[in-house]
Design an enzyme around this catalytic site. Structure first.
Site, PDB file in Angstrom:
ATOM      1  N   HIS A 147      23.482   0.549  58.363  1.00 38.60           N
ATOM      2  CA  HIS A 147      24.702   1.247  57.956  1.00 38.60           C
ATOM      3  C   HIS A 147      25.990   0.592  58.498  1.00 38.60           C
ATOM      4  CE1 HIS A 147      27.206   4.589  56.727  1.00 38.60           C
ATOM      5  NE2 HIS A 147      27.615   4.759  57.977  1.00 38.60           N
ATOM      6  N   LYS A 173      37.108  11.400  66.885  1.00 41.82           N
ATOM      7  CA  LYS A 173      36.324  12.209  65.943  1.00 41.82           C
ATOM      8  C   LYS A 173      36.607  13.696  66.156  1.00 41.82           C
ATOM      9  CE  LYS A 173      32.609  12.857  63.094  1.00 41.82           C
ATOM     10  NZ  LYS A 173      31.386  12.348  62.534  1.00 41.82           N
ATOM     11  N   GLU A 188      35.870  18.905  55.678  1.00 39.41           N
ATOM     12  CA  GLU A 188      36.309  17.771  54.858  1.00 39.41           C
ATOM     13  C   GLU A 188      36.981  18.197  53.547  1.00 39.41           C
ATOM     14  OE1 GLU A 188      33.725  14.271  55.059  1.00 39.41           O
ATOM     15  OE2 GLU A 188      34.430  13.722  53.070  1.00 39.41           O
ATOM     16  N   LYS A 232      27.966  17.451  60.582  1.00 38.99           N
ATOM     17  CA  LYS A 232      27.364  17.115  59.281  1.00 38.99           C
ATOM     18  C   LYS A 232      25.856  16.991  59.494  1.00 38.99           C
ATOM     19  CE  LYS A 232      30.989  14.859  56.611  1.00 38.99           C
ATOM     20  NZ  LYS A 232      31.470  13.600  55.999  1.00 38.99           N
ATOM     21  N   HIS A 264      28.913   1.949  51.185  1.00 35.81           N
ATOM     22  CA  HIS A 264      27.771   2.680  50.610  1.00 35.81           C
ATOM     23  C   HIS A 264      27.226   1.983  49.379  1.00 35.81           C
ATOM     24  CE1 HIS A 264      28.573   6.873  52.548  1.00 35.81           C
ATOM     25  NE2 HIS A 264      27.871   6.075  53.320  1.00 35.81           N
ATOM     26  N   GLU A 280      31.593   1.381  63.706  1.00 36.58           N
ATOM     27  CA  GLU A 280      32.239   2.703  63.653  1.00 36.58           C
ATOM     28  C   GLU A 280      33.322   2.804  64.743  1.00 36.58           C
ATOM     29  OE1 GLU A 280      31.701   4.980  61.289  1.00 36.58           O
ATOM     30  OE2 GLU A 280      29.728   4.517  60.466  1.00 36.58           O
ATOM     31  N   ARG A 287      18.078  31.602  59.489  1.00 41.77           N
ATOM     32  CA  ARG A 287      19.504  31.610  59.095  1.00 41.77           C
ATOM     33  C   ARG A 287      20.421  31.049  60.191  1.00 41.77           C
ATOM     34  NH1 ARG A 287      18.071  36.727  56.795  1.00 41.77           N
ATOM     35  NH2 ARG A 287      17.841  36.467  54.558  1.00 41.77           N
ATOM     36  N   ASN A 311      35.749   8.204  56.532  1.00 37.55           N
ATOM     37  CA  ASN A 311      34.960   7.406  55.586  1.00 37.55           C
ATOM     38  C   ASN A 311      35.595   6.040  55.325  1.00 37.55           C
ATOM     39  OD1 ASN A 311      33.105   9.494  55.264  1.00 37.55           O
ATOM     40  ND2 ASN A 311      34.372  10.473  53.701  1.00 37.55           N
ATOM     41  N   HIS A 359      33.615   3.120  53.965  1.00 41.32           N
ATOM     42  CA  HIS A 359      32.352   3.659  53.455  1.00 41.32           C
ATOM     43  C   HIS A 359      32.249   3.583  51.930  1.00 41.32           C
ATOM     44  CE1 HIS A 359      32.047   4.921  57.567  1.00 41.32           C
ATOM     45  NE2 HIS A 359      30.921   5.576  57.384  1.00 41.32           N
ATOM     46  N   ARG A 412      39.660  14.850  57.106  1.00 41.78           N
ATOM     47  CA  ARG A 412      38.369  14.344  57.608  1.00 41.78           C
ATOM     48  C   ARG A 412      37.869  13.157  56.778  1.00 41.78           C
ATOM     49  NH1 ARG A 412      33.131  17.503  60.073  1.00 41.78           N
ATOM     50  NH2 ARG A 412      31.822  15.665  60.217  1.00 41.78           N
TER      51      ARG A 412
HETATM   52  N1  GLY Z   1      30.668  10.427  59.436  1.00 42.29           N
HETATM   53  C1  GLY Z   1      31.798  10.978  58.822  1.00 42.29           C
HETATM   54  C2  GLY Z   1      32.035  12.406  59.169  1.00 42.29           C
HETATM   55  O1  GLY Z   1      31.384  12.935  60.048  1.00 42.29           O
HETATM   56  O2  GLY Z   1      32.850  13.043  58.553  1.00 42.29           O
END
Ligand code: GLY
Length: 366
Positions: A267, A229, A239, A143, A254, A185, A121, A247, A250, A243
């Protein structure tokens, strides 16, 4: 040593950036008072380069260290690989106080983080990113996850590391194409958040490879990108709002990645194409000046990233793929659109004609 704090209500942590700090990994973990057992998760190639340095450093600081290797590549980012890390965790009797160290790029970081989030956990987790993209994006912000056969990153959790340790010198072994992809990025942060970073990239003589970039500029790029970031994540960890600006590029990026089966573009290259399309949409909508769009696209070319799609795709299939994206909300495609260098807005109020037009430009069909 530049230190950036990711400030979160319950689990703030540091991003440490300095040349050679990978050999201080053990000291850093000791200072954080983490338990004695550490499992280093990596891939064979990265582990060959940097595994021993990490293990020596951890052992010299009194940790009991084990390692687990996963073959490189996005195709291994799945639940089968996670099951194998769980087996290692069990075999080495990892406890709640134990730590997983992710030594690698985004794939290793995402999988290690997900394992740490779910084993017992939740156990400790430290990121030691070895690609530019992982340094400036994937390793920061919590993430974590794996792919489902039906889609990228569909299984995952927000789970923050205890530390992100960035040693810029490890980029010397990164393939040049991956370095350029990471720069996409970095350009993204310039557009969405940091106009000063954008200008520094514009004014730099060479930003295309680790061998040619000025080491001081590389340091600035890492610090400013991680700070951007950290600022965004601190405002919106899960998000629910701002946040999403991370993207930028993206949405269409994507779609291009998935339509070319994740084989033609890495990417960052797909994101570069997505930023060009998003910039064009913003210009068409009167949100962004054409001169700014040109500045962005010039910078993307300067890095050596693609500016046109070189694949036999049809506008219709790109539009169709956009509808399957995670960013679709109540059936509407959501875009992050620039309004200035350093500022963006999130909107789903875009006519499909404008989207179509921007894709046609990318496909050289206009
Ligand atoms: N790569 C986008 C984020 O971490 O929200």
């Amino acid at each position: 040593m530049p230190e950036i704090t990711v400030s979160l209500p319950q689990h703030s942590y540091q991003i440490e950036i300095s040349e050679g700090n990978i050999s201080q990994l053990g000291d850093q973990l000791k200072q954080l008072k983490l338990g004695t057992k550490v499992l280093v998760v990596s891939n064979p190639e990265i582990f060959d380069h940097y595994g021993q340095i990490c293990i020596d450093s951890l052992e010299n600081s009194g940790f009991e260290v084990y390692s687990h290797l996963i073959p490189a590549g996005e195709s291994n980012k799945n639940l089968q690989s996670i099951a194998k890390i769980y087996d290692s965790a069990l075999a080495h009797h990892l406890e709640r106080s134990s730590t997983l160290v992710a030594l690698g790029g985004g794939v290793i970081g995402d999988m290690t983080g997900f394992t740490a989030a779910t084993w017992l956990r939740g156990i400790n987790f430290v990121q030691v990113p070895t690609s530019l993209l992982a340094m400036v994006d994937a390793s920061v912000g919590g993430k974590t996850g794996v792919n489902h056969p039906q889609g990228k990153n569909l299984i995952g959790a927000f789970y923050q590391p205890k530390l992100v340790l960035i040693d810029p010198s490890v980029l010397k072994t990164l393939p040049p194409r991956e370095f350029r992809a990471g720069m996409a990025e970095v350009i993204k942060y310039g557009i969405i958040w940091d106009p000063e970073l954008f200008s520094q990239l514009e004014n730099a003589t060479n930003i295309t490879s680790f061998d040619e970039i000025d080491p001081q500029l590389l340091n600035t790029i890492l610090v400013r990108s991680c700070q951007a970031k950290a600022d965004v994540v601190a405002q919106d960890e899960k998000e629910t709002g701002i946040r999403a600006i991370l993207n930028y590029g993206h949405t269409i990026g994507h779609a291009i990645e998935s339509l070319t089966d994740y084989k033609q573009y890495v990417h960052g290259e797909a994101i570069a194409l997505g930023m060009i399309a998003a910039g064009e949409i913003a210009i068409q909508m009167g949100l962004w000046r054409e001169t700014n769009g040109n500045r962005q696209n010039k910078l993307i070319s300067k890095v050596g990233l693609p500016t046109k799609i070189d694949a036999p795709l049809k506008v219709k299939e790109v539009l169709e793929a956009l509808k399957n994206d995670k960013k679709v909300k109540s059936g509407k495609i959501r875009f992050i659109l620039p309004t200035k260098i350093g500022s963006v807005k999130i909107t789903d109020k875009i006519s499909s004609e404008v989207i179509k037009e921007s894709i046609m430009q990318l496909l050289n069909q206009r």
